[in-house]
Design a protein around this motif. Structure first.
Motif, PDB file in Angstrom:
ATOM      1  N   UNK A 295       1.016  -1.449   0.008  1.00 54.73           N
ATOM      2  CA  UNK A 295       0.086   0.055   0.121  1.00 54.73           C
ATOM      3  C   UNK A 295       0.876   1.373   0.007  1.00 54.73           C
ATOM      4  N   UNK A 296       2.205   1.240   0.412  1.00 51.36           N
ATOM      5  CA  UNK A 296       3.025   2.214   0.536  1.00 51.36           C
ATOM      6  C   UNK A 296       3.268   2.914  -0.946  1.00 51.36           C
ATOM      7  N   UNK A 297       3.282   4.484  -0.944  1.00 54.40           N
ATOM      8  CA  UNK A 297       3.910   5.170  -2.080  1.00 54.40           C
ATOM      9  C   UNK A 297       5.382   5.367  -1.464  1.00 54.40           C
ATOM     10  N   UNK A 298       6.224   5.980  -2.498  1.00 52.76           N
ATOM     11  CA  UNK A 298       7.649   6.238  -2.281  1.00 52.76           C
ATOM     12  C   UNK A 298       7.732   7.156  -0.895  1.00 52.76           C
ATOM     13  N   UNK A 299       6.692   8.237  -0.745  1.00 60.03           N
ATOM     14  CA  UNK A 299       6.817   9.202   0.204  1.00 60.03           C
ATOM     15  C   UNK A 299       6.248   8.856   1.435  1.00 60.03           C
ATOM     16  N   UNK A 300       5.567   7.604   1.669  1.00 60.23           N
ATOM     17  CA  UNK A 300       4.888   7.035   2.789  1.00 60.23           C
ATOM     18  C   UNK A 300       6.043   7.059   4.096  1.00 60.23           C
ATOM     19  N   UNK A 301       5.710   7.406   5.295  1.00 62.45           N
ATOM     20  CA  UNK A 301       6.557   7.416   6.590  1.00 62.45           C
ATOM     21  C   UNK A 301       5.736   6.321   7.482  1.00 62.45           C
ATOM     22  N   UNK A 302       6.737   5.318   7.928  1.00 63.35           N
ATOM     23  CA  UNK A 302       6.124   4.532   8.531  1.00 63.35           C
ATOM     24  C   UNK A 302       6.739   4.768  10.050  1.00 63.35           C
TER      25      UNK A 302
END
Length: 359
Positions: free
Chosen positions: A124-131
């Motif tokens: 589900x993450x995009x390159x800018x997603x922060x975890x």
């Protein structure tokens, strides 16, 4: 108990005002971020509840009867300090049916379920997603970063005492609600360098703090997350270990006696470990943690205690046995932890319990 029913899900009002598109990393502009919270129990559910109340775009990722109850009736939180119950509608789904791309993923599962979150985040993450992992186990962020090398994974921890009372209902034992998070070492982080400068990343991390604060959650963007996460560990590990050792509630540690002294001794052993690890505490953690303890309802227990007593998987390895291993690794004596670990292993072996993991 008094019941406060909240039926107006007003996120649509924010979307109407600012538009439906989630802005990218734009310094100095309003950023309406999309949050996915993995886990809807005493950590994720509480965060999702308060952030949803504050009109943040939050989806809780859950499963089973708890998920079904939230989808049908909403999420309720019982507050032990004033006897009230508040119910609000929330967005909730399971991993298989979540089809959005979040800006932020808050990982709020138990340590033994962490591996199950990795494929979901990768999908589900995009390159800018922060975890942001918000777990009890120290060092979780660094471990997740190795498995998610294309994303920015911070470290994080939470101060809260809550649990699932029944499907769709959480019980919150005390008022404390604080999330501490931060990048371990911005200069050493290799991910996301091409898509944003470190200043822009910090702008987004500050917006996350604002979303927490606006939701009634004390958001702390840490400049030394290794130390701050270890400070939290100096509470959750001793209280969980001593609580299980004595089969005790918060009341047993709130008054003078053997249980309270054991709790304090274990905090001091974590303090010695922190010194050896090069992240010495700047506060007296015995005093800090006793203050936290004093805010809890007398009947409160830890999630590890409840899991073990119910025969479920637990975090006993990461919260108890790991401290003994850390003592060996850093050549720091931890005799109280060794004593507690020995008894818990012996009890586990007698019961054939699933939490009897290796030392």
């Amino acid at each position: 108990m008094d019941t406060i029913a909240v039926t107006n899900f007003s996120l649509r009002n924010i979307r109407k005002k600012y538009g439906s598109a989630v802005p990218e990393w734009q310094k100095g502009k309003v950023i309406i971020m999309k949050y996915a919270i993995i886990g809807a129990g005493g950590t994720g559910g509480i965060l999702g509840f308060y952030m949803t109340k504050a009109d943040r775009d939050v989806t809780l990722i859950a499963r089973g009867r708890h998920l079904a109850a939230m989808q049908e009736k909403g999420l309720a939180v019982e507050k032990m300090w004033d006897g009230t119950t508040e119910t609000i509608p929330v967005k909730a789904t399971d991993m298989e049916h979540y089809d959005e791309q979040p800006d932020v993923v808050l990982v709020c599962v138990k340590g033994y379920s962490l591996e199950d979150t990795i494929p979901f985040i990768q999908r589900v993450a995009k390159p800018s997603t922060i975890v942001i992992p918000v777990l009890n186990i120290y060092g979780t962020g660094a471990k997740m970063q190795e498995q998610l090398p294309k994303l920015l994974v911070t470290d994080g921890c939470i101060y809260v005492s809550a649990n699932i009372k029944e499907p769709g209902v959480l019980i919150q034992h005390g008022r404390i609600l604080r999330v501490v998070y931060g990048v371990r070492n911005m200069s050493s982080q290799k991910v996301n360098v091409k898509r944003a400068h470190s200043e822009e990343i910090m702008d987004v991390l500050k917006n996350i703090k604002k979303d927490f604060d606006d939701s009634g959650i004390d958001g702390v963007l840490s400049e030394n997350i290794q130390r701050d996460a270890l400070e939290k560990f100096s509470y959750v590990s001793p209280i969980g270990a001593a609580g299980l050792y004595y089969h005790a509630t918060a009341a047993d540690f709130q008054r003078e006696g053997e249980q309270r002294e054991t709790f304090k001794t274990m905090i001091r052993e974590i303090t010695a470990l922190a010194e050896a690890m090069g992240v010495p505490f700047e506060r007296n953690m015995v005093e800090v943690n006793l203050k936290i303890l004093s805010s809890l309802a007398p009947e409160a227990t830890t999630s590890m205690q409840r899991d073990v007593m119910e025969g479920k998987d637990s975090e006993i390895d990461g919260l108890v046995y790991e401290v003994v291993r850390m003592g060996e690794r850093y050549h720091v004596p931890v005799p109280m932890y060794a004593k507690v670990a020995k008894k818990l292993r012996r009890s586990a072996n007698k019961c054939g319990a699933s939490f009897a993991t290796h030392l």
